[in-house]
Motif scaffolding. Structure first.
Motif, PDB file in Angstrom:
ATOM      1  N   LYS A 172      81.571  48.036  53.933  1.00  0.00           N
ATOM      2  CA  LYS A 172      82.604  48.995  53.532  1.00  0.00           C
ATOM      3  C   LYS A 172      82.251  49.649  52.191  1.00  0.00           C
ATOM      4  O   LYS A 172      82.489  50.842  51.995  1.00  0.00           O
ATOM      5  N   VAL A 173      81.678  48.855  51.276  1.00  0.00           N
ATOM      6  CA  VAL A 173      81.251  49.417  49.994  1.00  0.00           C
ATOM      7  C   VAL A 173      80.162  50.462  50.207  1.00  0.00           C
ATOM      8  O   VAL A 173      80.168  51.539  49.596  1.00  0.00           O
ATOM      9  N   THR A 183      80.393  54.411  49.200  1.00  0.00           N
ATOM     10  CA  THR A 183      79.383  54.982  48.311  1.00  0.00           C
ATOM     11  C   THR A 183      78.647  56.128  48.994  1.00  0.00           C
ATOM     12  O   THR A 183      78.310  57.133  48.343  1.00  0.00           O
ATOM     13  N   ALA A 184      78.393  56.010  50.292  1.00  0.00           N
ATOM     14  CA  ALA A 184      77.754  57.099  51.042  1.00  0.00           C
ATOM     15  C   ALA A 184      78.633  58.344  51.052  1.00  0.00           C
ATOM     16  O   ALA A 184      78.137  59.475  50.925  1.00  0.00           O
ATOM     17  N   ARG A 228      89.079  54.914  46.265  1.00  0.00           N
ATOM     18  CA  ARG A 228      88.655  54.259  47.507  1.00  0.00           C
ATOM     19  C   ARG A 228      88.331  52.778  47.289  1.00  0.00           C
ATOM     20  O   ARG A 228      88.722  51.926  48.089  1.00  0.00           O
ATOM     21  N   LEU A 229      87.621  52.446  46.227  1.00  0.00           N
ATOM     22  CA  LEU A 229      87.280  51.053  45.959  1.00  0.00           C
ATOM     23  C   LEU A 229      88.519  50.266  45.535  1.00  0.00           C
ATOM     24  O   LEU A 229      88.644  49.072  45.853  1.00  0.00           O
ATOM     25  N   ILE A 268      77.514  42.365  45.158  1.00  0.00           N
ATOM     26  CA  ILE A 268      77.274  43.446  46.124  1.00  0.00           C
ATOM     27  C   ILE A 268      76.816  44.657  45.338  1.00  0.00           C
ATOM     28  O   ILE A 268      77.367  44.959  44.286  1.00  0.00           O
ATOM     29  N   SER A 269      75.804  45.356  45.844  1.00  0.00           N
ATOM     30  CA  SER A 269      75.369  46.579  45.162  1.00  0.00           C
ATOM     31  C   SER A 269      74.906  47.622  46.159  1.00  0.00           C
ATOM     32  O   SER A 269      74.361  47.295  47.219  1.00  0.00           O
TER      33      SER A 269
END
Length: 259
Positions: free
Chosen positions: A7-8, A12-13, A52-53, A112-113
Motif C-alpha cells: 500500500k505504501v 508513493t507511485a 494518504r499515508l 518499510i521504504s
C-alpha cells in the motif's frame, strides 16, 4: 507487513505520477534559503502524501522536508519520514535524478521504504528482513575488499580521494545510496550535518541489500531523533567500510568542529 508495504508503494507511485505530470509545466519555484531550492510541486506532493499515508496509519507521526516539524512525533512509536521530491535541483533542471522518498520508521529504525523515480522508470522498495528490490529484482551490494578503485557517485574528487573512481551522480542522495544497494557504486559518503528525510528510505534499501551503513564516524544511524539530523552518512560495500571510516576520520572531526 507485506500488505502494508504494498500500500505504501502504491501511494508513493501515485505521488510520483503526480510529480512527473507537472514536471514540464510552469510551476512556481523559489529558495527557502540561499542554495536550497523548493517548488510548488514539492508542497503539493507533500500534502498528498501526508493525507494518504495518514489515512493508512492514523497513529503514525510525521517528519517531512516540506512540513514544519512538530515535537509530538517524538512520542510516536511509528513515524513517516518523507522527502516529497528528493533531488529538487534535478527536478527543476529537467534532469531525471530525482525521486519521491517515503520511509516508515518504527522505534528509530526504518522498516518499510520506497523510492519512486518515475523519470528513470525505477521503483525501489525494501521491507525490514525481506530484502531490497528495484522494479521487482532483488538487489545485492557489490563485493569489494579494497578501497582504492571503489566507485563513487561524484562530479569531482578531492586530491586525497583520486584513487577512487567516479560514476554518474544523480542529484538525489537517496538515489546515490540506492546505487550502492544495486552494486552500481561501492561507496557513498557525506561529511556534514544532514536531515533524516534525505536518507531514511535509502538506508533501509542499502541495509537490506547487504551494504554497511553508518554516520561519518562509523556509528549506527538512528531516526526520529529530536533534531532529525545525523552527521554524515557512509554507505559502502561491507569489505571497505572500516577503511572508508578511517579515511574520513580527520575530515569528519574537522567538520564537526566547524559546526
Amino acid at each position: 507487513m507485506h500488505d502494508l508495504a504494498a500500500k505504501v508503494a502504491e501511494i508513493t507511485a501515485d505521488a510520483g505520477r503526480f510529480a512527473i505530470k507537472l514536471w514540464d509545466t510552469d510551476f512556481r519555484r523559489w529558495e527557502k534559503s540561499p542554495g536550497n531550492p523548493v517548488c510548488a510541486v514539492d508542497l503539493e506532493v507533500d500534502g498528498m502524501l501526508r493525507y494518504r499515508l495518514g489515512e493508512l496509519l492514523p497513529d503514525a507521526g510525521w517528519l517531512s522536508e516540506e512540513t514544519i516539524d512538530n515535537a509530538a512525533r517524538l512520542d510516536a512509536e511509528r513515524i513517516w519520514v518523507v522527502d516529497p521530491i528528493d533531488g529538487t535541483r534535478d527536478y527543476l533542471r529537467g534532469r531525471p535524478g530525482w525521486c519521491v522518498s517515503v520511509a516508515l520508521v518504527e522505534k528509530g529504525r526504518p522498516v518499510i521504504s520506497v523510492l519512486d523515480a518515475p523519470a528513470r522508470n525505477e521503483v525501489w522498495t525494501a521491507t525490514a528482513g525481506q530484502g531490497a528490490f528495484r522494479n521487482g529484482e532483488r538487489l545485492r551490494v557489490a563485493e569489494r575488499s579494497e578501497l582504492a578503485g571503489a566507485r563513487v557517485p561524484a562530479d569531482q574528487l578531492s586530491k586525497v580521494d583520486r584513487d577512487l573512481a567516479m560514476v554518474a551522480r544523480p542529484n538525489s542522495i537517496a538515489l546515490r545510496i540506492a546505487m550502492v544497494a544495486a552494486g552500481e557504486a561501492d561507496l557513498l559518503a557525506t561529511i556534514r550535518w544532514g536531515n533524516e528525510w534525505d536518507i531514511a528510505a535509502a538506508v533501509l534499501l542499502a541495509q537490506e541489500a547487504g551494504a554497511a551503513v553508518s554516520d561519518a564516524f562509523g556509528r549506527t544511524l538512528g531516526f526520529n531523533t529530536p533534531k532529525a539530523e545525523a552527521f554524515g552518512v557512509l554507505v559502502t560495500a561491507p569489505g571497505i567500510h572500516a577503511a572508508a571510516v578511517e579515511r574520513l576520520r580527520e575530515r569528519a572531526e574537522a567538520g564537526v568542529g566547524r559546526a
